[in-house]
Design a protein around this motif. Sequence first.
Motif, PDB file in Angstrom:
ATOM      1  N   ALA A 102       0.831  -1.210   0.000  1.00  0.00           N
ATOM      2  CA  ALA A 102       0.000   0.000   0.000  1.00  0.00           C
ATOM      3  C   ALA A 102       0.866   1.260   0.000  1.00  0.00           C
ATOM      4  O   ALA A 102       0.607   2.202  -0.762  1.00  0.00           O
ATOM      5  CB  ALA A 102      -0.927  -0.011   1.222  1.00  0.00           C
ATOM      6  N   ALA A 105       2.316   1.819  -3.443  1.00  0.00           N
ATOM      7  CA  ALA A 105       1.278   2.244  -4.390  1.00  0.00           C
ATOM      8  C   ALA A 105       0.873   3.692  -4.136  1.00  0.00           C
ATOM      9  O   ALA A 105       0.696   4.479  -5.078  1.00  0.00           O
ATOM     10  CB  ALA A 105       0.062   1.327  -4.274  1.00  0.00           C
ATOM     11  N   GLN A 106       0.731   4.052  -2.862  1.00  0.00           N
ATOM     12  CA  GLN A 106       0.316   5.423  -2.546  1.00  0.00           C
ATOM     13  C   GLN A 106       1.365   6.435  -3.016  1.00  0.00           C
ATOM     14  O   GLN A 106       1.038   7.445  -3.615  1.00  0.00           O
ATOM     15  CB  GLN A 106       0.115   5.574  -1.031  1.00  0.00           C
ATOM     16  N   SER A 109       1.483   6.668  -6.740  1.00  0.00           N
ATOM     17  CA  SER A 109       0.318   7.412  -7.265  1.00  0.00           C
ATOM     18  C   SER A 109       0.574   8.912  -7.242  1.00  0.00           C
ATOM     19  O   SER A 109      -0.007   9.668  -8.029  1.00  0.00           O
ATOM     20  CB  SER A 109      -0.930   7.136  -6.422  1.00  0.00           C
ATOM     21  N   SER A 189      -1.310   1.887   6.613  1.00  0.00           N
ATOM     22  CA  SER A 189      -1.617   0.538   6.139  1.00  0.00           C
ATOM     23  C   SER A 189      -0.344  -0.279   5.966  1.00  0.00           C
ATOM     24  O   SER A 189       0.644   0.199   5.412  1.00  0.00           O
ATOM     25  CB  SER A 189      -2.364   0.614   4.808  1.00  0.00           C
ATOM     26  N   ALA A 191      -0.594  -3.228   4.351  1.00  0.00           N
ATOM     27  CA  ALA A 191      -0.922  -4.168   3.277  1.00  0.00           C
ATOM     28  C   ALA A 191       0.291  -4.349   2.367  1.00  0.00           C
ATOM     29  O   ALA A 191       0.900  -3.376   1.934  1.00  0.00           O
ATOM     30  CB  ALA A 191      -2.121  -3.655   2.473  1.00  0.00           C
ATOM     31  N   HIS A 198       1.925  -8.824  14.738  1.00  0.00           N
ATOM     32  CA  HIS A 198       0.843  -7.954  14.290  1.00  0.00           C
ATOM     33  C   HIS A 198       0.479  -6.836  15.254  1.00  0.00           C
ATOM     34  O   HIS A 198      -0.110  -5.841  14.838  1.00  0.00           O
ATOM     35  CB  HIS A 198      -0.389  -8.768  13.882  1.00  0.00           C
ATOM     36  N   SER A 221      -0.814  10.489   4.216  1.00  0.00           N
ATOM     37  CA  SER A 221      -2.092  10.814   4.854  1.00  0.00           C
ATOM     38  C   SER A 221      -3.043  11.513   3.891  1.00  0.00           C
ATOM     39  O   SER A 221      -4.159  11.828   4.265  1.00  0.00           O
ATOM     40  CB  SER A 221      -1.852  11.723   6.062  1.00  0.00           C
ATOM     41  N   ARG A 223      -2.684  14.543   2.812  1.00  0.00           N
ATOM     42  CA  ARG A 223      -2.809  15.965   3.156  1.00  0.00           C
ATOM     43  C   ARG A 223      -1.987  16.828   2.214  1.00  0.00           C
ATOM     44  O   ARG A 223      -1.117  16.335   1.491  1.00  0.00           O
ATOM     45  CB  ARG A 223      -2.327  16.168   4.604  1.00  0.00           C
TER      46      ARG A 223
ATOM     47  N   GLY B 186      -7.883  -8.525  16.676  1.00  0.00           N
ATOM     48  CA  GLY B 186      -6.458  -8.615  17.002  1.00  0.00           C
ATOM     49  C   GLY B 186      -6.028  -9.915  17.650  1.00  0.00           C
ATOM     50  O   GLY B 186      -4.867 -10.086  17.978  1.00  0.00           O
ATOM     51  N   HIS B 198      -7.478  -2.253   8.138  1.00  0.00           N
ATOM     52  CA  HIS B 198      -6.576  -2.863   9.115  1.00  0.00           C
ATOM     53  C   HIS B 198      -7.035  -2.739  10.561  1.00  0.00           C
ATOM     54  O   HIS B 198      -6.595  -3.504  11.396  1.00  0.00           O
ATOM     55  CB  HIS B 198      -5.149  -2.339   8.943  1.00  0.00           C
ATOM     56  N   ARG B 297      -6.631   2.741   1.322  1.00  0.00           N
ATOM     57  CA  ARG B 297      -5.177   2.543   1.478  1.00  0.00           C
ATOM     58  C   ARG B 297      -4.802   1.093   1.152  1.00  0.00           C
ATOM     59  O   ARG B 297      -3.864   0.840   0.401  1.00  0.00           O
ATOM     60  CB  ARG B 297      -4.748   2.880   2.911  1.00  0.00           C
ATOM     61  N   ALA B 298      -5.511   0.142   1.751  1.00  0.00           N
ATOM     62  CA  ALA B 298      -5.148  -1.270   1.590  1.00  0.00           C
ATOM     63  C   ALA B 298      -5.188  -1.710   0.129  1.00  0.00           C
ATOM     64  O   ALA B 298      -4.374  -2.520  -0.302  1.00  0.00           O
ATOM     65  CB  ALA B 298      -6.080  -2.149   2.430  1.00  0.00           C
ATOM     66  N   ALA B 300      -4.808   0.333  -2.474  1.00  0.00           N
ATOM     67  CA  ALA B 300      -4.278   1.457  -3.280  1.00  0.00           C
ATOM     68  C   ALA B 300      -3.705   0.969  -4.601  1.00  0.00           C
ATOM     69  O   ALA B 300      -3.886   1.615  -5.634  1.00  0.00           O
ATOM     70  CB  ALA B 300      -3.210   2.208  -2.475  1.00  0.00           C
ATOM     71  N   GLU B 326      -7.871  12.910   6.830  1.00  0.00           N
ATOM     72  CA  GLU B 326      -7.293  12.170   7.937  1.00  0.00           C
ATOM     73  C   GLU B 326      -7.844  12.623   9.285  1.00  0.00           C
ATOM     74  O   GLU B 326      -8.073  11.811  10.186  1.00  0.00           O
ATOM     75  CB  GLU B 326      -5.776  12.296   7.915  1.00  0.00           C
ATOM     76  N   TYR B 329     -11.067  10.995   9.890  1.00  0.00           N
ATOM     77  CA  TYR B 329     -10.825   9.588  10.227  1.00  0.00           C
ATOM     78  C   TYR B 329     -10.442   9.449  11.697  1.00  0.00           C
ATOM     79  O   TYR B 329     -10.953   8.575  12.402  1.00  0.00           O
ATOM     80  CB  TYR B 329      -9.723   9.042   9.318  1.00  0.00           C
ATOM     81  N   PHE B 330      -9.565  10.319  12.174  1.00  0.00           N
ATOM     82  CA  PHE B 330      -9.169  10.235  13.588  1.00  0.00           C
ATOM     83  C   PHE B 330     -10.350  10.528  14.513  1.00  0.00           C
ATOM     84  O   PHE B 330     -10.462   9.930  15.583  1.00  0.00           O
ATOM     85  CB  PHE B 330      -7.998  11.173  13.894  1.00  0.00           C
TER      86      PHE B 330
END
Lengths: 439, 439
Positions: A102, A105-106, A109, A189, A191, A198, A221, A223, B186, B198, B297-298, B300, B326, B329-330
């Motif tokens: 991820a 890829a981000q 992009s 992420s 991924a 984990h 993020s 932003r 988890g 995630h 994100r995962a 992407a 973001e 999201y938080f």
Amino acid sequence: MTLSTLPACELVERLTRGGVTATEVAQSFLARIAECDSSIGAWQHLDPAEVLETARRLDAADVRGPLHGLPIAVKDIMDTHDMPTAYGSDLYRHHQPSWDAAVVAQLRSLGALVLGKTVTTEFAYFKPGKTANPWDVRRTPGGSSSGSAAAVAAGMAPIGLGSQTAASLIRPASYCGVVGFKPSFGRYSLAGIKPLAHSLDTLGWMARTVDDIDLIGKALSGRALTGLPATGIQGLRIGLVRTYEWPLAEPSTRNALETATELFRRGGATVSTVDLPEPFAAMADTHAGVMAFEAARALAFEHASASDQLSPQLRALLDKGLAIDESSYFRLQDAAVACRNLLRDLFSSYDVLLAPSAPGEAPTGLQATGDPAFSRMWAVLHVPCLTLPGLTGEEGMPVGIQLIGSYQCDDRLLCIAKGCMDALNGALSQSLPVERHRR
Amino acid sequence: MTLSTLPACELVERLTRGGVTATEVAQSFLARIAECDSSIGAWQHLDPAEVLETARRLDAADVRGPLHGLPIAVKDIMDTHDMPTAYGSDLYRHHQPSWDAAVVAQLRSLGALVLGKTVTTEFAYFKPGKTANPWDVRRTPGGSSSGSAAAVAAGMAPIGLGSQTAASLIRPASYCGVVGFKPSFGRYSLAGIKPLAHSLDTLGWMARTVDDIDLIGKALSGRALTGLPATGIQGLRIGLVRTYEWPLAEPSTRNALETATELFRRGGATVSTVDLPEPFAAMADTHAGVMAFEAARALAFEHASASDQLSPQLRALLDKGLAIDESSYFRLQDAAVACRNLLRDLFSSYDVLLAPSAPGEAPTGLQATGDPAFSRMWAVLHVPCLTLPGLTGEEGMPVGIQLIGSYQCDDRLLCIAKGCMDALNGALSQSLPVERHRR
């Protein structure tokens, strides 16, 4: 000054305003790699022709991303659809993922250019790869993000992606004299990044300035890439935490913390010693237990099907993990939760904590990557950590100092770290590691 | 009674004591699959010759694992080194992983036999695969763990592995009339399972009895396979939570909860209505926002490189996720943390919560997998959930009831669920779904 010596923010400025092309920047970094990587060995996979082809394609595109042509080094624990990914293990020597992680890829992009894959220890645990420390090739660069740290330190990449489960970002960054950043656990992420543990695995990255660290954080993020405000450190409340691992701190690290304390005070901050409550004494062991338990699960396939192709130290970790019963594991997790709450309360009295990044300078020898002791606690506490370069040890090698922020207050930590780095650099008038290494 | 109708615990008993061989058990399940899968379509990959070969190898081995020869169905979102894994997407039609997902490797290490890969929706989101509901093939089996639910319901496997990000275990288990279990977030390694979100993705599984659910949990935790105590439900404090999604509950679900309440009271439990405080009203939306942000994100790589090969509903999710900033999201994550604390306090007054598993019976049509509304809240609250079969709706289809435990008190939830299932079955004298389906 060649392009490869510029920090990422300045490269991005020039690349997106059109002053230079992605191809020119790529050529500059490839030249630097050709010049110095034969002695350092930071790269696991690097195909210069492929890099130049990608750079030309980026330059020819109608739309330029905000990170147009910014070169990044990608730790070989992260999947790339167009480059092999071996996770530091012979088991996966010819492994070709079907996707990009991820984070890759981000960043792609947004226009970033992946230069290649950097050396990691075996599955991001202890067994070293081929990389040497750019400051002294007889010494370890640290691990597990060995190649990314060495590449950034030697000017072979402005940004190195890494990951940390125990000390895999902070320690190599400290040993190689670069800025290393481990965000709060769970923030980005994972991924496409090979899991090790984990509840601990965290994506992070390295650069030569705090502004460059912030650039990648903002990019991931989603932003605007607005830059960090320069707030200075006047009035900052810094808590100096020697930690329960302090007996492991060598004179180089003790001196670095003393020097930093003195310089931060001169800059107007207050620095007071924090004695962590007793429950924190167990956190390094707590971390080690959690990591072993979870790694034994994450690598269950490799352990069961090809145990003889794992290093003795990894096998020992996985065997240890299988011997921990679940109720013990839950007790470790409960102890970590209790300390996370204690630590959160501590941040009502301090803006940031100051602690060792590693026991001392990078040890001599490439058979091991050094002791993770000074990062284990912060890793299991999930807080954001950043190591700052600028100070050196008794033998002239870099010694980092670690700044720790409150959970999920990553932005604030970066802001403070920028002020702290200015305080260090201004007082020391020291050249950037990359330039020093060139001499 | 053929072997394929036996619950997992009894199969394991016979297999490890030597009464039957792994080969005989595999043959029985393969016969059942041959008999009914043409109309159900639960399997994405199934190679009977390969299964029999593996069974013979297990039988010939010197050492027998505690799960010797137990057949399991593996959701095709989980990697298998010897079977293709397509994640429900044409993008990965010919994808062959290099490893087993941790859960697969762990169960295989204990002797379990992977029968094949079961149908998942596209990347475990909404776009359905080919599977039909075994109780009525004009209806959806639910998703995303569609194939595992259908396989267990129809007696094609005693255990079906699945995963849940929104409602992907509880809803298909409810629609197909099996026990579905989503452990605490988890708790188990997700290594080798394609990530979707995630902070939500959770490994779980389905079976025909609560004891069988417990068997797999104990196996994955490395504990002795000792069985669940039969504690009954006398004196149990059950909180009936209609949730803020109650207006979506159809008569079948309303009746099922009423019947369950009545039967649990007859069994000696107290059932009292819980009105969740106002902050819980936002949790379903909170979940949807967190899921969209993290999925963007995962996935992407897939979104950036092959958007045209994703379904419109998945593209919409990812676009929605990219549009969430973001800081929003938080705020969603902070709201979830606040409700987790409120919920923890609630469990001082209740042993278990009782809630709808799904809006009603499985809807007609295979173009969609039903509404996840009744699971979103519990997913973002990270608590363990289990759906019990036994009740039926207005059209004779299965309707599950959901039991919710306190975070990380999974063992206690399973113990309670066993008592509740006995109370339902005892009162209803109903045959197991698999037997009913055979008629």
